[in-house]
Motif scaffolding. Structure first.
Motif, PDB file in Angstrom:
ATOM      1  N   THR A 132       6.236   3.220  -7.390  1.00 14.15           N
ATOM      2  CA  THR A 132       5.554   2.168  -7.985  1.00 14.15           C
ATOM      3  C   THR A 132       6.494   0.913  -8.262  1.00 14.15           C
ATOM      4  N   GLY A 133       6.179  -0.019  -7.796  1.00 15.18           N
ATOM      5  CA  GLY A 133       6.850  -1.303  -8.253  1.00 15.18           C
ATOM      6  C   GLY A 133       5.838  -2.055  -9.159  1.00 15.18           C
ATOM      7  N   ASN A 134       6.780  -2.276 -10.298  1.00 16.40           N
ATOM      8  CA  ASN A 134       6.322  -3.205 -11.341  1.00 16.40           C
ATOM      9  C   ASN A 134       7.265  -4.326 -11.600  1.00 16.40           C
ATOM     10  N   GLN A 135       6.686  -5.266 -12.390  1.00 19.29           N
ATOM     11  CA  GLN A 135       7.356  -6.396 -12.633  1.00 19.29           C
ATOM     12  C   GLN A 135       8.476  -5.896 -13.839  1.00 19.29           C
ATOM     13  N   TYR A 136       9.537  -5.850 -13.924  1.00 19.46           N
ATOM     14  CA  TYR A 136      10.574  -5.825 -12.842  1.00 19.46           C
ATOM     15  C   TYR A 136      11.207  -4.476 -12.850  1.00 19.46           C
ATOM     16  N   TRP A 137      10.533  -3.250 -12.621  1.00 17.51           N
ATOM     17  CA  TRP A 137      11.413  -2.222 -12.519  1.00 17.51           C
ATOM     18  C   TRP A 137      10.611  -1.128 -11.381  1.00 17.51           C
ATOM     19  N   TRP A 138      11.400  -0.338 -11.121  1.00 20.80           N
ATOM     20  CA  TRP A 138      10.669   0.887 -10.374  1.00 20.80           C
ATOM     21  C   TRP A 138      10.403   2.161 -10.854  1.00 20.80           C
ATOM     22  N   SER A 167       2.048  -1.063  -5.569  1.00 14.45           N
ATOM     23  CA  SER A 167       2.511  -1.918  -6.670  1.00 14.45           C
ATOM     24  C   SER A 167       1.601  -1.622  -7.663  1.00 14.45           C
ATOM     25  N   SER A 168       1.840  -1.970  -9.020  1.00 17.11           N
ATOM     26  CA  SER A 168       0.906  -2.116  -9.988  1.00 17.11           C
ATOM     27  C   SER A 168       0.516  -3.711 -10.297  1.00 17.11           C
ATOM     28  N   ASP A 169       1.274  -4.429  -9.818  1.00 14.80           N
ATOM     29  CA  ASP A 169       0.797  -5.778 -10.215  1.00 14.80           C
ATOM     30  C   ASP A 169       0.873  -6.756  -8.895  1.00 14.80           C
ATOM     31  N   VAL A 170       1.860  -7.448  -8.529  1.00 14.08           N
ATOM     32  CA  VAL A 170       2.100  -8.345  -7.478  1.00 14.08           C
ATOM     33  C   VAL A 170       2.835  -7.670  -6.286  1.00 14.08           C
ATOM     34  N   ILE A 171       2.942  -8.327  -5.243  1.00 15.79           N
ATOM     35  CA  ILE A 171       3.717  -7.835  -3.945  1.00 15.79           C
ATOM     36  C   ILE A 171       5.237  -7.554  -4.206  1.00 15.79           C
ATOM     37  N   HIS A 172       5.905  -6.672  -4.172  1.00 20.48           N
ATOM     38  CA  HIS A 172       7.165  -6.481  -4.158  1.00 20.48           C
ATOM     39  C   HIS A 172       7.594  -5.897  -3.042  1.00 20.48           C
ATOM     40  N   ILE A 179      20.842   1.905   3.711  1.00 24.79           N
ATOM     41  CA  ILE A 179      20.264   3.057   4.240  1.00 24.79           C
ATOM     42  C   ILE A 179      18.939   2.683   5.288  1.00 24.79           C
ATOM     43  N   SER A 180      18.247   1.833   4.795  1.00 30.62           N
ATOM     44  CA  SER A 180      17.120   1.683   5.522  1.00 30.62           C
ATOM     45  C   SER A 180      16.512  -0.039   5.548  1.00 30.62           C
ATOM     46  N   GLY A 181      15.592  -0.381   6.288  1.00 28.58           N
ATOM     47  CA  GLY A 181      15.012  -1.679   6.217  1.00 28.58           C
ATOM     48  C   GLY A 181      14.185  -1.763   5.033  1.00 28.58           C
ATOM     49  N   LYS A 182      13.506  -2.981   5.057  1.00 30.05           N
ATOM     50  CA  LYS A 182      12.545  -3.391   3.921  1.00 30.05           C
ATOM     51  C   LYS A 182      11.325  -2.674   4.177  1.00 30.05           C
ATOM     52  N   MET A 183      10.346  -2.682   2.978  1.00 28.51           N
ATOM     53  CA  MET A 183       8.975  -2.332   3.189  1.00 28.51           C
ATOM     54  C   MET A 183       8.259  -2.817   1.941  1.00 28.51           C
ATOM     55  N   ASP A 184       7.279  -3.727   2.373  1.00 26.08           N
ATOM     56  CA  ASP A 184       6.508  -4.343   1.233  1.00 26.08           C
ATOM     57  C   ASP A 184       5.744  -3.213   0.388  1.00 26.08           C
ATOM     58  N   VAL A 185       5.783  -3.585  -1.007  1.00 26.44           N
ATOM     59  CA  VAL A 185       4.993  -2.697  -1.928  1.00 26.44           C
ATOM     60  C   VAL A 185       3.842  -3.620  -2.290  1.00 26.44           C
ATOM     61  N   ASN A 186       2.459  -3.306  -1.951  1.00 22.57           N
ATOM     62  CA  ASN A 186       1.323  -3.983  -2.171  1.00 22.57           C
ATOM     63  C   ASN A 186       0.543  -3.222  -3.350  1.00 22.57           C
ATOM     64  N   PRO A 187      -0.132  -4.304  -3.878  1.00 28.00           N
ATOM     65  CA  PRO A 187      -0.955  -3.723  -5.128  1.00 28.00           C
ATOM     66  C   PRO A 187      -2.232  -2.891  -4.418  1.00 28.00           C
ATOM     67  N   PRO A 273       1.915  11.059 -17.277  1.00 27.94           N
ATOM     68  CA  PRO A 273       1.451  10.032 -16.509  1.00 27.94           C
ATOM     69  C   PRO A 273       1.859   8.502 -17.126  1.00 27.94           C
ATOM     70  N   VAL A 274       2.136   8.171 -18.293  1.00 29.07           N
ATOM     71  CA  VAL A 274       2.493   6.911 -18.812  1.00 29.07           C
ATOM     72  C   VAL A 274       3.332   6.223 -17.747  1.00 29.07           C
ATOM     73  N   ALA A 275       3.061   5.219 -17.638  1.00 34.12           N
ATOM     74  CA  ALA A 275       3.749   4.541 -16.437  1.00 34.12           C
ATOM     75  C   ALA A 275       3.756   2.999 -16.928  1.00 34.12           C
ATOM     76  N   THR A 276       3.721   2.597 -17.983  1.00 28.69           N
ATOM     77  CA  THR A 276       3.400   1.095 -18.207  1.00 28.69           C
ATOM     78  C   THR A 276       5.068   0.775 -18.666  1.00 28.69           C
ATOM     79  N   GLY A 277       5.797   1.469 -19.010  1.00 27.74           N
ATOM     80  CA  GLY A 277       7.254   1.188 -18.945  1.00 27.74           C
ATOM     81  C   GLY A 277       8.128   2.212 -18.065  1.00 27.74           C
ATOM     82  N   PRO A 278       9.575   1.968 -18.146  1.00 30.03           N
ATOM     83  CA  PRO A 278      10.290   3.153 -17.449  1.00 30.03           C
ATOM     84  C   PRO A 278      10.160   4.449 -18.291  1.00 30.03           C
ATOM     85  N   ASN A 279       9.974   5.647 -17.395  1.00 34.46           N
ATOM     86  CA  ASN A 279       9.900   6.998 -18.137  1.00 34.46           C
ATOM     87  C   ASN A 279      11.712   7.188 -18.340  1.00 34.46           C
TER      88      ASN A 279
END
Ligand code: HEC
Ligand code: CU
Length: 350
Positions: A132-138, A167-172, A179-187, A273-279
Motif C-alpha cells: 500500500t502506497g501512502n503519503q509518504y511511506w510504504w 494506494s490509500s490516498d493519491v496515485i503513487h 530490479i524492475s520497472g515502475k508500476m503505478d499505485v492507484n487508489p 490491521p492498523v495501517a494509518t502509520g508504519p508498522n
C-alpha cells in the motif's frame, strides 16, 4: 601554437564530466546496472534502441557531409540550382519504408517484453505481498505469512515475488530501478507486478509519481536475502511478542509514553490491521528512520519531536500533544529495541 584549450584544461573538464556522469548511476539505484529480471529486460531494450538511433544518426551525417562537399557551388558558377528530384517515387518509397522497418525492429521486442513482464501465471505458487502506497511511506503486508512491515521490503533472491499494489490516498508509483520497472499505485484498483532479484543486497526504491510536498522523500528499500535467510526472517517476525517488556528503566518509560501519547492509534507492533502509520514490529532493524534518515537515535528523537521539519505535509504531524526531547529520547530507547531478527539490511549488505 596553443590550441583553443590547453591539454591539462581539457583533461580536467573530461575528468569532471566523467565524475558527473558517474553520479547519474548511484549503485543500487540505477537501471543501467540491472540486478533483476525486469531491469535486465528494460536494459536490453535501452541498448537496442540506442544502437538503432546511433546508426540513424551516423547514416544521416554521412549523407549530409557528402551532399555538402559534392554539391557545393564551384568557382565561377553563377545561379547554380541542383537537379530537382521532388515527386521521385523510388526515393519517397525508400525513405518511408526504412523508418517503418526500424520502428518494427524496436516495437516487436518491446511488445514481447511488455507481455512477459505482465505475466501472472506464477502468482498463485509464489510469495505474494500486498503493497500500500501512502503519503509518504510504504506498507507491506505478507498476507499468507501474517507479517506486516513497512519501509523495508524483504524478499528472497532468485524467486519471483508478486506485489499486489494499491494506494490509500493519491496515485503513487513503485520503482526499484535496479530490479524492475515502475508500476503505478492507484487508489481505485489493484495493480500487480513481480520482482525477481538476482543478487542479495539492499536496493533503493523511490516513489516515481508526484504525490505531494514530500514526494521526493518517499523512499524505501528492498532487502534481498537468500531463501534460507528469508525463511528465518519470516519465522523471527512471526514469533514477535508485542507485549514484551523492554530492557532498562528508560525504555520501559518509553513504552509507557508510547502508549500514553496516542502513538498506538496509528502504529502497530506485531501483525495487526492498523495501517494509518508504519508498522513498527522490526523498527530497530530498519535501514532508515521514516524512509530517509540514517537509523540513529538522534534522528529518531528529531523525528518524534518535529516530524514536519523532516517531511513536510506528513500525516503524523500534530497527531499528539507536543513531546519533549527527554520524552522522545525514552520512546526512542524503546523503539530501537524492537529488533526481532538477525536478518537485517546490515547483514544483507547495507
Ligand atoms: C495520526 C497517526 C499517527 C500518530 C498518532 C503517530 N504517528 Fe508516527 N507516523 C505516522 C505516519 C503517517 C508516519 C509516516 C510518515 C511519513 O513517512 O510520511 C509515521 C512515522 C513514524 C515513525 C517512522 C517509522 C518508520 O518506519 O521509519 C516513527 C518512529 C513514528 N512515527 C513514531 C511515532 C510516535 C513515537 C508517536 C507517538 C508520540 C507517533 N508516531 C504517533 C502516523 C502517526
Ligand atoms: Cu508517492
Amino acid at each position: 601554437m596553443k590550441g583553443w584549450m590547453g591539454k591539462s584544461k581539457a583533461l580536467f573538464l573530461f575528468t569532471m564530466l566523467a565524475l558527473f556522469l558517474a553520479g547519474c548511476g548511484k549503485e543500487n539505484l540505477t537501471a543501467l546496472e540491472p540486478k533483476g529480471y525486469g531491469a535486465e529486460r528494460s536494459m536490453d531494450l535501452i541498448i537496442l534502441t540506442t544502437l538503432i538511433m546511433i546508426g540513424v544518426f551516423l547514416v544521416v551525417m554521412v549523407i549530409y557531409v557528402i551532399a555538402l562537399i559534392k554539391f557545393r557551388r564551384k568557382k565561377g558558377q553563377e545561379d547554380y540550382i541542383p537537379k530537382q528530384i521532388e515527386g521521385n517515387h523510388k526515393l519517397e518509397t525508400i525513405w518511408t519504408v526504412i523508418p517503418i522497418i526500424l520502428v518494427l525492429i524496436i516495437a516487436v521486442p518491446t511488445v514481447i517484453a511488455t507481455f512477459d513482464l505482465a505475466d501472472e501465471s506464477q502468482a498463485s505458487t509464489s510469495l505474494n505481498v500486498e503493497v500500500t502506497g501512502n503519503q509518504y511511506w510504504w506498507h507491506f503486508n505478507y498476507e499468507d505469512e501474517e507479517i506486516v512491515t513497512s519501509q523495508d521490503l524483504y524478499i528472497p533472491a532468485g524467486e519471483r515475488v508478486y506485489l499486489n499494489m494499491q494506494s490509500s490516498d493519491v496515485i503513487h508509483s513503485f520503482w526499484v530501478p535496479s530490479i524492475s520497472g515502475k508500476m503505478d499505485v492507484n487508489p481505485e484498483n489493484v495493480n500487480t507486478m513481480f520482482l525477481e532479484a538476482y543478487e542479495e543486497g539492499v536496493y533503493w526504491g523511490k516513489c516515481a509519481e508526484l504525490c505531494g510536498p514530500s514526494h521526493s522523500l518517499m523512499d524505501f528499500k528492498v532487502i534481498v536475502v537468500s531463501p534460507e535467510e528469508f525463511d528465518q526472517w519470516v519465522s523471527d517476525m512471526q514469533n514477535v511478542d508485542p507485549e514484551q517488556v523492554p530492557e532498562g528503566a528508560v525504555a520501559q518509560q518509553g513504552q509507557a509514553l508510547f502508549e500514553a501519547n496516542n502513538c498506538m492509534a496509528c502504529h502497530a507492533i506485531g501483525s495487526s490491521p492498523v495501517a494509518t502509520g508504519p508498522n513498527l514490529t522490526n523498527f530497530g532493524d530498519r535501514s532508515t528512520v521514516a524512509g530517509i534518515l540514517e537509523p540513529t537515535k538522534e534522528n529518531l528523537v528529531e523525528w518524534i519531536v518535529d516530524p514536519e521539519s523532516i517531511k513536510p505535509g506528513n500525516k503524523m504531524t500534530g497527531a499528539y500533544p507536543s513531546i519533549s526531547e527527554e520524552e522522545a529520547n525514552s520512546i526512542a530507547e524503546y523503539l530501537m529495541q524492537l529488533k526481532p531478527s538477525e536478518i537485517t539490511p546490515e547483514s544483507a549488505g547495507n
